[in-house]
Structure formats: structure tokens, C-alpha cells
Design an enzyme around this catalytic site. Structure first.
Site, PDB file in Angstrom:
ATOM      1  N   GLU A   6     -10.567-101.117 119.354  1.00  0.00           N
ATOM      2  CA  GLU A   6      -9.952-100.231 118.372  1.00  0.00           C
ATOM      3  C   GLU A   6      -8.468-100.520 118.236  1.00  0.00           C
ATOM      4  O   GLU A   6      -7.936-100.629 117.128  1.00  0.00           O
ATOM      5  CB  GLU A   6     -10.158 -98.773 118.774  1.00  0.00           C
ATOM      6  CG  GLU A   6      -9.487 -97.798 117.815  1.00  0.00           C
ATOM      7  CD  GLU A   6      -9.468 -96.375 118.320  1.00  0.00           C
ATOM      8  OE1 GLU A   6      -9.689 -95.464 117.519  1.00  0.00           O
ATOM      9  OE2 GLU A   6      -9.218 -96.170 119.517  1.00  0.00           O
ATOM     10  N   GLY A  47     -16.556 -90.592 117.138  1.00  0.00           N
ATOM     11  CA  GLY A  47     -16.550 -89.223 117.635  1.00  0.00           C
ATOM     12  C   GLY A  47     -16.068 -89.155 119.073  1.00  0.00           C
ATOM     13  O   GLY A  47     -16.886 -89.052 119.992  1.00  0.00           O
ATOM     14  N   GLU A  97       2.735 -92.220 123.404  1.00  0.00           N
ATOM     15  CA  GLU A  97       2.992 -91.845 124.790  1.00  0.00           C
ATOM     16  C   GLU A  97       1.877 -92.341 125.712  1.00  0.00           C
ATOM     17  O   GLU A  97       2.129 -92.837 126.818  1.00  0.00           O
ATOM     18  CB  GLU A  97       3.131 -90.322 124.905  1.00  0.00           C
ATOM     19  CG  GLU A  97       4.378 -89.749 124.247  1.00  0.00           C
ATOM     20  CD  GLU A  97       4.283 -89.671 122.733  1.00  0.00           C
ATOM     21  OE1 GLU A  97       5.313 -89.449 122.074  1.00  0.00           O
ATOM     22  OE2 GLU A  97       3.167 -89.829 122.184  1.00  0.00           O
TER      23      GLU A  97
END
Length: 389
Positions: free
Chosen positions: A248, A131, A374
Site C-alpha cells: 500500500e 477495510g 507520525e
């Protein structure tokens, strides 16, 4: 024979004897076993492979035994990964909690938090979602608005999250919340763990153009979260989040190691090359060479991590390159197949040509998820190349 060579031989023998042959074939959606309170197995072999690896502690081979891991050294844990890849063993489970949250808990969690949360993660008994992003806080994550107001030994959480992968199937969420609205935006954020079954939590899937709804919106309406679920210090969650994002990006770049569904570019393209101009063979060769270069670079980064070198910059590079390569691969396949690539039949990840169009669309999302290309380029410019802000 050295100790590590002996361990490699024993690992190879054990995997060869215990990984069913059906668990060494390419994946389809039904073959992906996700951790969770209610795991669904598609076959007896899936369950057998899951249970054998769990019993050995090899879901998390490098974690301490007391937290459900294998207690192996970093070098030994890497050998397990290498031998699984050599035998083409599937990941016995897919578990964001293990790949991302677990390392953060080992670094920042209290003894009580480690005891409560790590073993269920290591044993595949809890499914986690992330989250972080909000409707107005994506690339500028520090602008998040979801609040957590302290009331005694509870945080009262209000707000929403978006692009939450598999939020509708998750048991818990690790989330960033604002605990000080008056502090500088990075300084007023905390990192908390939220039970998705608590009153006030509402999850709504987001329908995508690809037809696959893996993303969700999550709403919090006076959700009461124990203060004991705060990881790290209150208002210091930005530091914890940066650590997790490194894991991650590394996880996203290595997702294919467990044979996560992705088409073999050569297998699909060869049927269309006989009548194609030479330029298409050149473009296909470039895609295949890029994939091989990525695999070798990925191996080098892993070796650097084992040597305890800082790989935060390279992790961003790997995520950027992998997601852009997947998008480029499907762009090539769509162009090569022409109108034959526009089929919308069948299910996702079937390794069938009818799936190419859906995968082409889905590949675009990989350049956004986990930090857009980006954003990754900005990180690389600043942290790796040392360019001025």
C-alpha cells in the site's frame, strides 16, 4: 543487443503503436478508469487502451499468465513501467486489488483462492476497497473490534470500518476482523475477503470539507462470509496485513507515475512570480528540487526491490516523503496565490487554478491515509534506523 535491450525496443514500439495520443495527456477525474464489474469509459480511446493492455496481460505484467498477468520477469515488468513513463502513457486502469491485494494473494493465497480472485483482479473486472481502520482503531490498528464468529463453514461478521476509500463503489473488501477476543490483540486478527453485495453490508459516504466524498463508513450486521475467503491462517491476519501495508505504501508513493491528477507547481506558480519577492522563487525551487530528489530515490528503491532486497523500510520513507511533499507544494501555492487561491469553483483535479484550494485541503488527508506521518516516522526510527522503542 542484449535480450533485455531487445525487449525494451519491442516494448517501446508496441506502446507507441497502441497507446492513443489522447491517453498520454494529464489526467482529470473523467479520465481515471477504475476497475470494477461495471466499468465506465469516458471515451473510445480509454476503452481501446484498456482493452489492449488487458489483452496483453500488462495490467499486471509480472504476474503469472495463468492468473491473467503478462508472465514477465521482474526486470521486464520494470521495463514496461519505464517505457510507459517515457511515453507519458496513462495507467489504463486504477486498481487497488492489483496493487495491494494481488501480491498478498500470490504470497499467502491457496491455489483455489488464486484461481478465484487473481484473474478478475488482473483483468480489471472487480473493484476492491480496504477495510482496516475503525472509529477507535486507526493508528493503533491492532485494537480493531469488528468480529468474525465461526459458524460451520461461515464467519458471521459484525462491526464497522471507517475511512474506507470508495467503499460505495467497491465490489469486494479485503478486511481485518477479530476472530479471537481473548488472544493478544495482534494474535486474534484474521484477514478475510468480503463481498460488498452481501446482505447486512451498509455503506455510507463521509462528506469532507473539500467537497469530495471518497471516504466511507461501512457497517456489518450478521454478514455471512465463507471461511474459504480467509487468507492465511485464522488468527494470523496481522502478518498478512503487514505485508499488504508494504504494498500500500509503495502504491501511494508511486501514484503519480500513472499521471494521477496533481498540479504542476511551476506551471501554476510562474504566473505569480513576476511581482513576487525572491524568497518565493527560492521556495518554489526547493519544492521542485525535492520532487526531483524523490523521483530519483524512488527509482533506486525500485531497483533494490528488483534485486530482491528488503525495501519495507524505504517504502515507509517514500510514502512519508511523497505525502508531505504534496502537502508542502499546495501550501506554497496557496500562500503564493493569496486570496486568488481561495476560489471554490469547478470540479476537483481539473488542473485549473480554481481547484487549488480544494487540493490544498485534500493534500492534508494524504499525510494520514495509509498510515499517518507520525506512524511512518516511528516505523522508520525502529526498522530503518534501529533506534530503541
Amino acid at each position: 543487443m542484449t535480450e533485455l535491450e531487445q525487449f525494451r525496443a519491442e516494448t517501446r514500439d508496441w506502446l507507441d503503436a497502441n497507446c492513443p495520443l489522447s491517453m498520454r495527456a494529464p489526467l482529470t477525474p473523467d479520465d481515471m478508469v477504475w476497475a470494477g464489474m461495471n466499468i465506465v469509459f469516458g471515451s473510445e480511446d480509454q476503452m481501446l487502451w484498456f482493452e489492449r493492455m488487458r489483452a496483453r496481460g500488462w495490467f499486471a505484467p509480472g504476474w503469472p499468465v495463468e492468473y491473467g498477468g503478462g508472465g514477465l520477469s521482474p526486470r521486464q515488468a520494470r521495463i514496461v513501467e519505464e517505457e510507459m513513463a517515457r511515453l507519458k502513457c496513462r495507467q489504463p486502469q486504477f486498481n487497488l486489488g492489483m496493487w495491494m491485494l494481488g501480491p498478498v494473494l500470490l504470497e499467502y493465497g491457496t491455489d483455489a483462492q488464486k484461481a478465484e480472485f487473481l484473474r478478475p483482479i488482473a483483468e480489471g473486472r472487480v473493484r476492491w476497497c480496504q477495510g482496516f481502520s475503525e472509529p477507535n482503531a486507526g493508528s493503533d490498528l491492532a485494537s480493531l473490534k469488528t468480529s468474525a464468529r465461526r459458524e460451520g463453514d461461515m464467519f458471521v461478521v459484525n462491526g464497522s470500518k471507517i475511512w474506507t476509500s470508495y467503499g460505495d463503489k467497491a465490489d469486494y473488501m479485503y478486511a481485518l476482523v477479530r476472530t479471537d477476543a481473548n488472544a493478544r490483540k495482534q494474535d486474534g486478527i484474521s484477514f478475510v475477503l468480503i463481498d460488498m453485495h452481501l446482505p447486512g453490508v451498509t455503506v455510507k459516504p463521509i462528506e469532507l470539507i473539500s467537497g469530495k466524498s471518497s471516504f466511507c463508513e461501512v457497517f456489518f450486521d450478521d454478514v455471512r462470509v465463507p471461511v474459504g475467503n480467509l487468507i492465511g491462517q485464522e488468527n494470523a491476519g496481522w502478518t498478512v496485513a503487514k505485508s499488504l501495508l508494504q504494498h500500500e505504501r509503495a502504491a501511494m508513493s508511486k501514484f503519480s507515475e500513472g499521471q494521477a491528477p496533481s498540479h504542476d507547481a511551476l506551471a501554476v506558480a510562474k504566473a505569480y512570480l513576476a511581482d513576487a519577492e525572491p524568497v518565493w522563487r527560492d521556495r518554489l525551487a526547493a519544492v521542485l528540487m525535492d520532487a526531483q530528489a524523490f523521483a530519483l530515490t524512488h527509482q533506486r528503491v525500485k531497483e533494490a526491490a528488483l534485486a530482491r532486497e528488503d525495501v519495507s523500510g524505504p517504502a515507509s520513507i517514500m510514502k512519508l516523503v511523497h505525502s508531505e511533499q504534496e502537502a508542502a507544494k499546495y501550501e506554497l501555492l496557496m500562500q503564493l496565490m493569496g486570496h486568488r487561491g481561495l476560489s471554490w469553483e469547478g470540479e476537483m483535479f481539473t488542473q485549473d487554478e480554481h481547484d487549488i484550494c480544494r487540493q490544498w485541503m485534500l493534500s492534508k488527508t494524504f499525510t494520514i491515509a495509509g498510515g499517518s506521518s507520525e506512524v511512518q516516522l516511528n516505523i522508520i526510527a525502529k526498522r530503518v534506523l534501529g533506534l530503541p522503542a
